[in-house]
Design a protein around this motif. Structure first.
Motif, PDB file in Angstrom:
ATOM      1  N   GLU A   1       0.859  -1.186  -0.035  1.00 49.02           N
ATOM      2  CA  GLU A   1      -0.108  -0.039  -0.065  1.00 49.02           C
ATOM      3  C   GLU A   1       0.927   1.385  -0.131  1.00 49.02           C
ATOM      4  OE1 GLU A   1      -2.702   0.126   3.286  1.00 49.02           O
ATOM      5  OE2 GLU A   1      -3.580  -1.897   2.690  1.00 49.02           O
ATOM      6  N   LYS A   2       0.481   2.256  -0.808  1.00 46.44           N
ATOM      7  CA  LYS A   2       1.122   3.287  -0.873  1.00 46.44           C
ATOM      8  C   LYS A   2       0.672   4.369   0.420  1.00 46.44           C
ATOM      9  CE  LYS A   2       2.210   7.267  -3.966  1.00 46.44           C
ATOM     10  NZ  LYS A   2       1.750   8.017  -5.167  1.00 46.44           N
ATOM     11  N   ARG A   3       1.537   4.526   1.264  1.00 42.71           N
ATOM     12  CA  ARG A   3       1.481   5.474   2.513  1.00 42.71           C
ATOM     13  C   ARG A   3       2.575   6.403   2.635  1.00 42.71           C
ATOM     14  NH1 ARG A   3      -2.737   3.212   4.147  1.00 42.71           N
ATOM     15  NH2 ARG A   3      -2.328   3.893   6.467  1.00 42.71           N
ATOM     16  N   VAL A   4       1.814   7.704   3.397  1.00 44.36           N
ATOM     17  CA  VAL A   4       2.575   8.891   3.497  1.00 44.36           C
ATOM     18  C   VAL A   4       3.193   8.738   4.977  1.00 44.36           C
ATOM     19  CG1 VAL A   4       2.675  11.332   3.859  1.00 44.36           C
ATOM     20  CG2 VAL A   4       1.098  10.048   2.234  1.00 44.36           C
ATOM     21  N   LEU A   5       4.536   8.597   5.034  1.00 46.34           N
ATOM     22  CA  LEU A   5       5.325   8.364   6.563  1.00 46.34           C
ATOM     23  C   LEU A   5       5.950   9.663   6.832  1.00 46.34           C
ATOM     24  CD1 LEU A   5       6.673   4.782   5.849  1.00 46.34           C
ATOM     25  CD2 LEU A   5       4.431   5.336   6.960  1.00 46.34           C
TER      26      LEU A   5
END
Length: 466
Positions: A150-154
């Motif tokens: 999954e594409k996540r913003v960290l």
């Protein structure tokens, strides 16, 4: 015991006063204590993260540091955390980190950062952040990465730590901001919708801070005050109300509560030319935590004509009945005219909306270019044909769309431009991905007021548009 802590405190103070570093001998001589005693104190200070050391030739120098003991970090941080040694090898990872990356500790322990089975650890920015933290320099980084598909913003934080063996290390914590970013984007969408709605309102709409300064004003209020939104922002609202009405507005605002969040008041206001007018304002309080007022939403309309009519009726009532009847007929006529104007305005607004809808949903691509070749307006069919998003298509030019047109040809076309004269031809268009397609084009120049635009209506040759 007290002497021990006093000596460590003094060691910390003199190291802080000598940021270039001090050796054990220099520290012992300065404090007049035994060298071994100084060494023991320094070991404790390093374990606590108060002191860093660096080997300089045969001697080891000690420097002031702000490192967190790794045990304290893992105990109090409620975010995924990975602990790395000075060699950038994983020594620990908390449960949240193992859940985030979907692996066990055996997949991470003693593995160098650049060899971990996750692409984000091979990012140069991450590697540099860890290096800096190992040397005592904290940092942070926001990045997008794929985690478990999954594409996540960290949000990564690089925290200098002291490992349990007293060595320097780094803790990398991970805060998942994906939902926050998505919520922020959705909030921005709703803000745009509200702003669009406010722009079309004929009533004045104003947002106020708790101190009654203006943070937003719609075009109707800007026209009413003769100032732009930027000029109004930060000004106080009350000076726009006549002196006798200011206390009434203050009393109403102070009386608003969650049980009665809004009230309406009629006040006299000062127009830009100095004349007075009557306006009706409804103030709604906005509440935050603990019922604390965070601002006010105010809507107002000019009721000067209504108030004047009321006053006239009162005066006419004192005169002859015939005069009263005549004035009533005049008012009825004025009301009918007003309703006709409103109906005409609504019909015009519907016509404008329909025209825009028809333009956007036309089966052919429609592009309007200015004299410089920039896209002035494009319908949705043009966006779909060329593969551009609405926020992208305004940045392209006629030369991006039709590679067969040169700057010289474009200038020649404008020199010979005749508004209304149409030309049909076969030409080409270039999509965003570079694909060249054949199109049938109807070209004409259109003039509105003192401006002229080049209109290109195109459809892809051979494509079934039925």
């Amino acid at each position: 015991m007290t002497g021990k802590f006093t000596e460590m405190g003094k060691i910390r103070e003199i190291i802080a006063q000598n940021p270039k570093g001090m050796s054990i001998t220099e520290i012992a001589d300065t404090l007049h204590i035994h060298r071994n005693t100084a060494a023991r104190h320094l070991d404790i200070l390093m374990l606590r993260g108060d002191v860093d050391s660096k080997q300089t030739g045969p001697a080891k120098n000690y420097y002031p540091a702000r490192r967190m003991p790794v045990g304290a970090l893992l105990a109090f941080f409620d975010e995924p955390a990975v602990i790395l040694s000075r060699r950038m090898e994983v020594t620990q990872a908390n449960r949240l980190a193992l859940e985030l990356f979907g692996c066990g500790m055996d997949a991470l322990y003693a593995i160098h950062l650049g060899e971990l089975p996750h692409s984000l650890f091979r990012d140069d920015r991450v590697l540099e952040g860890v290096r800096q933290a190992v040397h005592g320099n904290p940092g942070d980084l926001r990045m997008q990465a794929r985690v478990r598909g999954e594409k996540r913003v960290l949000h990564l934080r690089f925290v200098p730590v002291v490992l349990e063996n007293g060595k320097e290390g780094c803790a990398v914590t991970f805060a998942d901001e994906t939902e926050y970013r998505e919520a922020k984007e959705h909030a921005g969408d709703w803000h745009e919708r509200y702003a669009a709605l406010a722009r079309d309102q004929t009533e004045s709409i104003v947002h106020l801070k708790p101190d009654i300064t203006i943070t937003f004003a719609n075009p109707a209020f800007c026209r009413r005050t003769g100032r732009s939104g930027d000029e109004l922002r930060g000004l106080r609202f009350l000076p726009m109300v006549s002196a006798e009405g200011r206390e009434r507005v203050k009393d109403i605002l102070s009386s608003l509560s969650p049980e009665q969040p809004s009230r309406t008041v009629e006040v006299r206001t000062v127009r830009p030319d100095g004349t007075l007018a009557w306006e009706e304002w409804t103030f709604r309080a906005l509440f935050g935590e603990a019922a604390r007022v965070t601002g006010f939403h105010a809507t107002g309309r000019d009721i000067t004509q209504l108030r004047n009519c009321t006053e006239q009726l009162r005066q006419y009532h004192q005169n002859l009945e015939a005069l009263i009847a005549e004035r009533i007929r005049e008012m009825q006529t004025a009301n009918r005219s007003l309703l006709e104007v409103i109906a005409e305005k609504e019909a015009l607004e519907r016509e404008i909306l329909f025209t825009q809808f028809a333009f956007d949903h036309a089966s052919d691509s429609i592009l309007l270019f200015d004299a410089a070749g920039r896209v002035y307006k494009a319908n949705r069919t043009a966006e779909e044909l060329l593969g551009f998003r609405p926020d992208e298509i305004g940045a392209i030019t006629v030369f991006d769309v039709n590679p067969s047109i040169s700057q010289e040809e474009w200038e020649r076309m404008w020199t010979a431009a005749v508004p209304g004269r149409k030309e049909r031809s076969l030409s080409v268009h270039r999509r965003k991905d570079g694909t060249i397609i054949d199109v049938e084009v109807s070209r004409t120049f259109v003039q509105y007021d003192d401006r002229m635009y080049f209109c290109s209506i195109a459809r892809e040759v051979g494509k079934n548009t039925s």
